[in-house]
Design an enzyme around this catalytic site. Structure first.
Site, PDB file in Angstrom:
ATOM      1  N   GLY A  70       0.798  -1.225   0.000  1.00  0.00           N
ATOM      2  CA  GLY A  70       0.000   0.000   0.000  1.00  0.00           C
ATOM      3  C   GLY A  70       0.827   1.269   0.000  1.00  0.00           C
ATOM      4  O   GLY A  70       1.952   1.300  -0.455  1.00  0.00           O
ATOM      5  N   GLU A  72      -0.498   4.141  -1.371  1.00  0.00           N
ATOM      6  CA  GLU A  72      -0.900   4.997  -2.509  1.00  0.00           C
ATOM      7  C   GLU A  72      -1.628   6.263  -2.073  1.00  0.00           C
ATOM      8  O   GLU A  72      -1.798   7.178  -2.863  1.00  0.00           O
ATOM      9  CB  GLU A  72      -1.777   4.218  -3.488  1.00  0.00           C
ATOM     10  N   THR A 101       3.561  -1.380  -5.083  1.00  0.00           N
ATOM     11  CA  THR A 101       3.770   0.007  -5.509  1.00  0.00           C
ATOM     12  C   THR A 101       4.977   0.644  -4.831  1.00  0.00           C
ATOM     13  O   THR A 101       5.788   1.308  -5.477  1.00  0.00           O
ATOM     14  CB  THR A 101       2.513   0.847  -5.158  1.00  0.00           C
ATOM     15  N   TYR A 132       6.860  -3.275  -8.210  1.00  0.00           N
ATOM     16  CA  TYR A 132       6.313  -2.764  -9.472  1.00  0.00           C
ATOM     17  C   TYR A 132       7.419  -2.269 -10.407  1.00  0.00           C
ATOM     18  O   TYR A 132       7.290  -2.319 -11.623  1.00  0.00           O
ATOM     19  CB  TYR A 132       5.425  -1.549  -9.177  1.00  0.00           C
ATOM     20  N   HIS A 226      -4.094 -10.453 -11.393  1.00  0.00           N
ATOM     21  CA  HIS A 226      -5.238  -9.526 -11.397  1.00  0.00           C
ATOM     22  C   HIS A 226      -5.966  -9.568 -12.749  1.00  0.00           C
ATOM     23  O   HIS A 226      -6.561  -8.581 -13.163  1.00  0.00           O
ATOM     24  CB  HIS A 226      -4.809  -8.068 -11.153  1.00  0.00           C
ATOM     25  N   ASP A 283      -3.545 -11.619  -3.062  1.00  0.00           N
ATOM     26  CA  ASP A 283      -3.102 -10.229  -2.932  1.00  0.00           C
ATOM     27  C   ASP A 283      -3.266  -9.772  -1.473  1.00  0.00           C
ATOM     28  O   ASP A 283      -3.454  -8.598  -1.180  1.00  0.00           O
ATOM     29  CB  ASP A 283      -3.886  -9.290  -3.851  1.00  0.00           C
TER      30      ASP A 283
HETATM   31  C1  FWO Z   1      -3.919  -4.234  -6.775  1.00  0.00           C
HETATM   32  C2  FWO Z   1      -0.830  -4.254  -4.613  1.00  0.00           C
HETATM   33  C3  FWO Z   1      -3.734  -2.806  -7.351  1.00  0.00           C
HETATM   34  C4  FWO Z   1       0.257  -2.695  -3.025  1.00  0.00           C
HETATM   35  O1  FWO Z   1      -4.000  -2.623  -8.545  1.00  0.00           O
HETATM   36  O2  FWO Z   1      -1.183  -4.348  -6.923  1.00  0.00           O
HETATM   37  O3  FWO Z   1      -3.311  -1.940  -6.592  1.00  0.00           O
HETATM   38  O4  FWO Z   1       1.331  -2.230  -3.407  1.00  0.00           O
HETATM   39  O5  FWO Z   1       0.037  -3.078  -1.863  1.00  0.00           O
HETATM   40  N1  FWO Z   1      -3.044  -4.372  -5.628  1.00  0.00           N
HETATM   41  N2  FWO Z   1      -0.804  -1.834  -5.062  1.00  0.00           N
HETATM   42  C5  FWO Z   1      -5.343  -4.418  -6.294  1.00  0.00           C
HETATM   43  C6  FWO Z   1      -6.331  -4.618  -7.449  1.00  0.00           C
HETATM   44  C7  FWO Z   1      -6.116  -5.973  -8.056  1.00  0.00           C
HETATM   45  C8  FWO Z   1      -7.730  -4.497  -6.900  1.00  0.00           C
HETATM   46  C9  FWO Z   1      -1.694  -4.335  -5.838  1.00  0.00           C
HETATM   47  C10 FWO Z   1      -0.879  -2.855  -4.023  1.00  0.00           C
HETATM   48 ZN    ZN Z   2      -0.593  -6.103  -8.049  1.00  0.00          ZN
END
Ligand code: FWO
Ligand code: ZN
Length: 388
Positions: A70, A72, A101, A132, A226, A283
């Site tokens: 997380g 974000e 992320t 990422y 995903h 996830d």
């Molecule tokens: C997905 C992990 C997203 C993290 O697109 O990729 O954000 O870094 O914890 N989660 N960003 C969730 C969708 C599939 C709903 C991640 C997240």
């Molecule tokens: Zn992801």
């Protein structure tokens, strides 16, 4: 320690009927009828009555943010890490940890430490190196060195493409990562999987399609995840699976444009996709952030490993899949695709990772990991160091 689970209905995933299963130490010893272990009392023998219960392989969660993720929405939105019982109380006995992320405050050293912590507490853990971001944030400075020199590294990920949060990698960067992890995996007897984070962007799986069409890298090197997040992406993933690729659903993705697992998997099967070419991961502990169409953060949820058993129930009860098929994307398929030896099946010589579910409502009854009783009659008997 010898454990005999008596008279449960055994799904290996293939259905084996009501059988006794004997664990010897950390491994599955033998399946049979009226098994006896008489070692003159030299070794304790524990019996578990499996009558009225079904016995399945422990679940393999191929994509979980075990140390949290997380962020974000700023620092206060960094999600919490997984405790041992976040896994075991959801039937997960093997997990592959990843970073998303935030590839700065979440780093590989901490991910490996967390993976070792969970292994010490009783489950089996692996990790993807990276996050990422491209260039990949590694431990040794190089993707090939990471997978060859670090036992727990089985691939690279989650590499983000078609997402406003990705590094906007070039195709050349993407395919170099895939070739390095492929050869590093080959040299170390590992899968060398590229776990690809699929965003909502319109370029969808273009890089993956180009990689398999323009280079010698095989379909099996990529595991896009995903893939049910929107209908257009799902259609592309279905074509990829039909062409021989493997794809990963994220459990409980059910917002309006999403294709939920209980609809997506029957679609794959109807399209003739082989039933060992798809997986479901949680996830877990990852953020599920919501952005508006201007890319502005609106809020976030947190993934949870509980979605795996939920999806198993949905596949059986709503999609009407037989248990032996519904289990495959959660057990034997990730074990095969990620080359996790001795995992994902109930067979002599395999690791003693098992779950007993109540036959009527598929609720979790007992979990055994590496031969060790972790959950008994729905209650944790082994807790993580700081689990409440
Ligand atoms: C997905 C992990 C997203 C993290 O697109 O990729 O954000 O870094 O914890 N989660 N960003 C969730 C969708 C599939 C709903 C991640 C997240
Ligand atoms: Zn992801």
């Amino acid at each position: 320690m010898i454990t005999i689970i008596r008279n449960a209905k055994v799904y290996q995933p293939e259905y084996a009927g009501a059988k006794d299963v004997m664990l010897i130490g950390s491994q599955i010893g033998v399946l049979g009828e009226n098994l006896k272990a008489d070692l003159g009392g030299a070794v304790p023998v524990k019996e578990i009555d499996g009558t009225g219960l079904i016995l399945i392989p422990g679940l393999i969660d191929g994509h979980e943010h075990i140390m949290g993720g997380g962020g974000e929405g700023g620092f206060h939105t960094r999600t919490p890490e997984a405790g041992l019982t976040d896994l075991t109380m959801n039937g997960v006995t093997t997990v592959v940890g990843c970073i998303g992320t935030d590839g700065v405050a979440r780093n590989m050293e901490a991910l490996l430490a967390k993976a070792h912590a969970l292994e010490e507490e009783g489950v089996t853990t692996y990790v993807y190196t990276g996050s990422y971001q491209v260039p990949v944030h590694t431990v040794t400075g190089d993707v090939m060195r990471d997978i060859m020199l670090l036992d727990k590294v089985i691939g690279v990920g989650e590499i983000a493409i078609s997402d406003h949060r990705s590094s906007q990698p070039t195709f050349e960067e993407f395919v170099r990562i895939a070739s390095d992890i492929r050869v590093g995996g080959m040299l170390s007897g590992k899968a060398g999987i590229v776990n690809v984070h699929m965003g909502d962007g319109s370029r969808m799986m273009d890089f993956i399609w180009r990689a398999v069409r323009e280079t010698e890298i095989p379909f099996s090197q990529f595991l896009p995840t995903h893939i049910g997040r929107n209908a257009a992406l799902f259609e592309s993933a279905l074509e990829f699976a039909k062409a021989g690729g493997t794809i990963d659903f994220t459990g409980s993705l059910d917002d309006d444009d999403a294709v939920p697992v209980h609809r997506g998997i029957p679609r794959l099967l109807d399209a003739g996709v082989s039933d060992d070419h798809f997986t479901i991961s949680s996830d877990g502990q990852g953020s599920l952030p919501i952005f508006n169409d201007k890319g502005e953060f609106q809020g976030l949820g947190v993934g949870n490993a509980s979605c795996l058993l939920k999806e198993l129930r949905e596949l059986v009860n709503r999609a009407g899949l037989p248990m032996e098929l519904a289990l495959k994307p959660l057990t034997a398929n990730p074990a095969r695709i990620l080359k996790l030896n001795r995992k994902g099946r109930i067979l002599p010589g395999y690791d003693g990772d098992l779950c007993l579910l109540c036959e009527n409502d598929l609720s979790l009854h007992t979990v055994i990991a590496k031969g060790q009783l972790m959950v008994s009659e729905g209650r944790p008997v082994v807790k993580g160091t700081f689990d409440l």
